[in-house]
Enzyme design. Sequence first.
Site, short mmCIF file in Angstrom:
data_model
loop_
_atom_site.label_atom_id
_atom_site.label_comp_id
_atom_site.label_asym_id
_atom_site.label_seq_id
_atom_site.Cartn_x
_atom_site.Cartn_y
_atom_site.Cartn_z
N ASP A 405 14.43 31.22 11.79
CA ASP A 405 15.47 30.34 12.51
C ASP A 405 16.77 30.38 11.68
OD1 ASP A 405 15.68 28.13 14.40
OD2 ASP A 405 16.43 26.90 12.48
N GLU A 434 16.50 35.14 14.43
CA GLU A 434 17.16 34.17 15.67
C GLU A 434 18.54 34.07 15.23
OE1 GLU A 434 18.06 30.06 17.41
OE2 GLU A 434 17.77 30.62 15.32
#
Length: 690
Positions: A405, A434
Amino acid sequence: MADAPATEAPSTGTALAPTAAPRVPGKLGRIPIRDLRPRQLENLWAANAYVGEVVPFEATVFREGHDSLYVALQLIDPAGASSTHPMREVSSGTDRWRAEARLDAPGTWRWRVGAAADDWATWLHSADVKIGAGQDVELVFASGVELLERGSGKVFADAAKALADGGLSAAARLKVAHDPRLTAAIAAEPLLSLVTESAELELRVERARAAVGSWYEFFPRSEGAKQAKDGTWTSGTFRTAAKRLPGVAAMGFDVLYLPPIHPIGVAFRKGPNNSTEAGPGDPGSPWAIGGPLGDGTNGGHDSIHPDLGTLDDFRVFVKEAAKHGLEVALDLALQCSPDHPWVTEHPEWFMHRPDGSIAYAENPPKKYQDIYPLNFDTDPEGLSAEVLRIVEHWIAQGVSIFRVDNPHTKPLWFWEWLLGRIAQTHPDVVFLAEAFTRPPMMHALAEAGFQQSYTYFTWRNTKDELEEFLTGLATESADYLHPNLFVNTPDILTAYLQFGGPAAYKIRAAIAATASPSWGVYAGYELFEDVARPGSEENIDNEKYEYKARDWAKAEATGRTLAPYLTLLNRIRREHPALAQLRNLRVHWSDDDSILVYSKFLAADFSPTGKPDGLIVVANVDPHSVRETTVHLDLRQLGLDPAATYDVTELVTGQRWTWGESNFVRLDAFTEPVHILSVSYPTAAGARKA
């Protein structure tokens, strides 16, 4: 860009073995070899590829004058076995040379390019011209004899004898020089001089899953969650979530991505739709990591949320997923809730305001009071070691893929170090970045070691946007960035999906599944969940902040599901090896500004089936229309003669047509907005001529 320096003399086992060039001053060597590919921007790290990928190796090679060149690629696999691949000029006069190779083993490959004066090709061209004109006939043949005497074996000796035989006519002697047996012998033992070689480069080749896969994301707490009549919820668990595994596998997905499964903070917990008021039954965002374990203590990144079960339950879930052909990808979100143990144990790992309080995360105008970002500059060694411990902990539980993330909010040196350490001890572990951020950072993350990356795909919707975007993925960054084209995420519900209806969902899925070797879907996509929170690109009643029970059986019974279409797309992907390649995507032309056309082709020599595989995708990217137009194909990109006609099978509907270079299409967004066409190749060499 810096060029790999050329060396004057070949080493043992090099691409070219004959006479080396004399030593010359300067950095380029006797024959310049420049701009080698694949490589990264400054060649700080090795370029990367994956098992089964067909990689184009290229170099710019030239020399003074007009004499012919011989250029070859030398590949050394991880086991040390060497192979030589002649390179061909990409287009006459460009001085750009290429050879393609299918890489079939993981590990570090080494490669270099060798160039030499092709003495025989130069002589043969001169002989054809001069002897045909009756100029210097005997002198030309004498030069040819000298060259052939450098070869070994009967074919060379017989040819030299014939060229020296003045009793034969000049035409007969020249015919010997073109004899196929001699041509084959010279191909096996080229007559070369002035051999020059580039420096050796490395190419990191990883397992196929590093770049090829069909991903599905779900929240385990929602799978099996139950809502009581009074509105309260009982969380799903790993045991209830396991009941969803057969359905995911049946759609053909092979990677199951789980958002964070750790305890969630209570302090500043977010309520429904990211509200700052959370009720007693609101579960909070899984990305607010660190909270109660249920025994009076708090857990962090190495703990399981008690509502989901135990560590043993998680291990059972991973094993059950594997039985269904699914690898579990775990979210690695390096951030903490205010209740994370690190907040009290290591306050130096966080950002602090002037008043001494810890700064929470912000992405203006969004505020994430429930999340504290980490600071890697105060105790880099201590924090890095702790993250490494956490990653290794989950690897020990059976996790081999991590979806990271927001990696762009952490320093690059950290990712280079962490991913490098993991690669040494666990070379099969895959990291997906990401990072919806600016291109330089996105690319640098890939260069530093991330095997896959999210992209801007969700925001590229028009024909022009997609043509530029897909071409860039297949060419500009393909040496190091492997895209994963997710069609949606818990954070991303674009206007295209909000207002495009079921057609938009088909269009985006078809393009993602065929354009990239890796693509992904977040649960609910197959149910056409298209209502956004007002003024945002997020689903209303976002699953990040609450439970979401979906009735998969009812959707199937009523036909209100895209699952059969997703299943078909994944079956097409399994049956067509061309779709497992990235670099082979070629954009073609249509007369309509909303009809996107591209193809993928894999030659028989590189195909695991031993047969050529070609697909043509024609997509109506306007989900509100019926479009009729003509598409124009460069058939050479499909391994066909430009004048060929050939049969295509529409893999969605089963229809068959005979196509050529230009073809009429009609695409109705309200029925089937995308053609996925499989090319039927003739069994004999070449295709039928129109």
